[in-house]
Design an enzyme around this catalytic site. Structure first.
Site, PDB file in Angstrom:
ATOM      1  N   ARG A 151       0.852  -1.183   0.000  1.00 21.83           N
ATOM      2  CA  ARG A 151       0.000   0.000   0.000  1.00 21.83           C
ATOM      3  C   ARG A 151       0.887   1.231   0.000  1.00 21.83           C
ATOM      4  O   ARG A 151       2.073   1.165   0.355  1.00 21.83           O
ATOM      5  CB  ARG A 151      -0.932   0.026   1.214  1.00 21.83           C
ATOM      6  CG  ARG A 151      -0.241   0.203   2.556  1.00 21.83           C
ATOM      7  CD  ARG A 151      -1.268   0.512   3.634  1.00 21.83           C
ATOM      8  NE  ARG A 151      -0.722   0.553   4.975  1.00 21.83           N
ATOM      9  CZ  ARG A 151      -0.128   1.611   5.526  1.00 21.83           C
ATOM     10  NH1 ARG A 151       0.059   2.719   4.806  1.00 21.83           N
ATOM     11  NH2 ARG A 151       0.321   1.580   6.767  1.00 21.83           N
ATOM     12  N   ASP A 174      10.254   6.626  12.385  1.00 23.65           N
ATOM     13  CA  ASP A 174       9.015   6.611  11.601  1.00 23.65           C
ATOM     14  C   ASP A 174       8.885   7.926  10.835  1.00 23.65           C
ATOM     15  O   ASP A 174       9.790   8.322  10.113  1.00 23.65           O
ATOM     16  CB  ASP A 174       7.837   6.343  12.538  1.00 23.65           C
ATOM     17  CG  ASP A 174       6.635   5.749  11.823  1.00 23.65           C
ATOM     18  OD1 ASP A 174       6.128   6.365  10.878  1.00 23.65           O
ATOM     19  OD2 ASP A 174       6.176   4.663  12.222  1.00 23.65           O
TER      20      ASP A 174
END
Length: 304
Positions: free
Chosen positions: A106, A204
């Site tokens: 994705r 992240d």
């Protein structure tokens, strides 16, 4: 030099949302709102600091993976592996670009450069296979694969002088930097910026401030950190949540650091981390930069 530590009491709840996987906060200087998504909840959300209003729109897709502001005032939303416009008066299912197909991937983190091009990556849905890639997408529908062998794309950011691109692969525990040619949209000279492969810490999402500091959220690390451009850490902010995901400067003066979080927490952990699904805010730690806008094919306006 020892990194500064900001007390957890300075981390406030901006919106008591219940995100499963909050991500990609962006400040829009036109609407004066903070926009972010809940990837697993498939929600696109906004927060107006002036009124406290919190607006939510849901989408019918498996993952709502990322977003970008555009020159025509709409939002570009990454739904599974395809980019779509979200705009009042336009069909929200209006397809823009299919970035990738045929893999169990994705779309994930992305950021627009100063020429209005979107740099966005894909990630493996099983979080361990190097199926992903980094792409450069233009408003006329051109998609260029820049490099592959990525597990989880994250931390895409540009230096204030537009000469450096940062890129993180969270599941390789590493952030790289590249020389960036703004005019040609080309990156080169890949080298390690921060390597956590030994400790398995997970950098992240990221953003930069006006002085060139790179701010990174550490998933499973309960903190955000600021790196100087030379890679040394000068600020650490402990958070009241274990799994921060992404961050962005916002507010009228771009001096509020907004942070999203959660994912992979059981009910017991959530009971001791009541802010885990919230949009968090930290005031006055630095000043950010305005987000660039995707040069949409629907607009003749230049990126700003």
């Amino acid at each position: 030099m020892t990194a500064d530590s900001i007390p957890p009491r300075r981390v406030e709840t901006a919106v008591a949302s219940t995100d499963i996987l909050g991500e990609t906060p962006l400040w829009c200087d036109r609407s004066r709102k903070l926009w972010w998504i809940d990837i697993d909840g498939r929600l696109h959300q906004s927060f107006d600091p002036a009124t406290g209003a919190h607006h939510v729109t849901s989408y019918d897709c498996q993952f709502l993976g990322s977003q970008a502001l555009t020159t025509d005032g709409s939002h570009l939303l990454a739904r599974n592996l395809t980019l779509h416009h979200r705009s009042t008066g336009r069909d929200p299912s209006d397809q823009v670009i299919e970035v990738e197909s045929g893999l169990d991937n994705r779309l994930n983190d992305g950021r627009v450069d100063a020429r209005g091009r979107l740099w966005i990556g894909t990630m493996d849905n099983q979080l361990h296979r190097p199926n992903g890639a980094l792409y450069r997408v233009t408003g006329d529908g051109q998609v260029a694969r820049i490099f592959s062998d990525v597990i989880v794309t994250n931390g895409i950011a540009f230096s204030p002088d537009n000469r450096t691109l940062y890129f993180t692969d969270t599941r390789r525990y590493c952030t790289w930097m590249f020389d960036f040619d703004l005019d040609d949209g080309v990156i080169s000279n890949r080298r390690v910026f921060a390597d956590y492969s030994a400790s398995k810490e997970r950098p992240d999402g990221a953003c930069v401030d006006v002085d060139g500091g790179l701010w990174t959220a550490f998933f499973s690390g309960g903190r955000v950190v600021r790196y100087r451009p030379d890679g040394t850490i000068d600020t650490v902010i402990p958070l009241p949540v274990t799994n921060p995901t992404c961050l962005s400067f916002g507010g009228s003066d771009l001096k509020t650091l907004f942070v999203t979080a959660r994912k992979f927490l059981d009910e017991q952990q959530l009971s001791i981390e009541p802010q885990a699904g919230h949009l968090l805010a930290i005031q006055g730690v630095a000043q950010g930069l305005a987000e660039h806008r995707f040069l949409s094919a629907h607009s003749d306006l230049p990126p700003c």
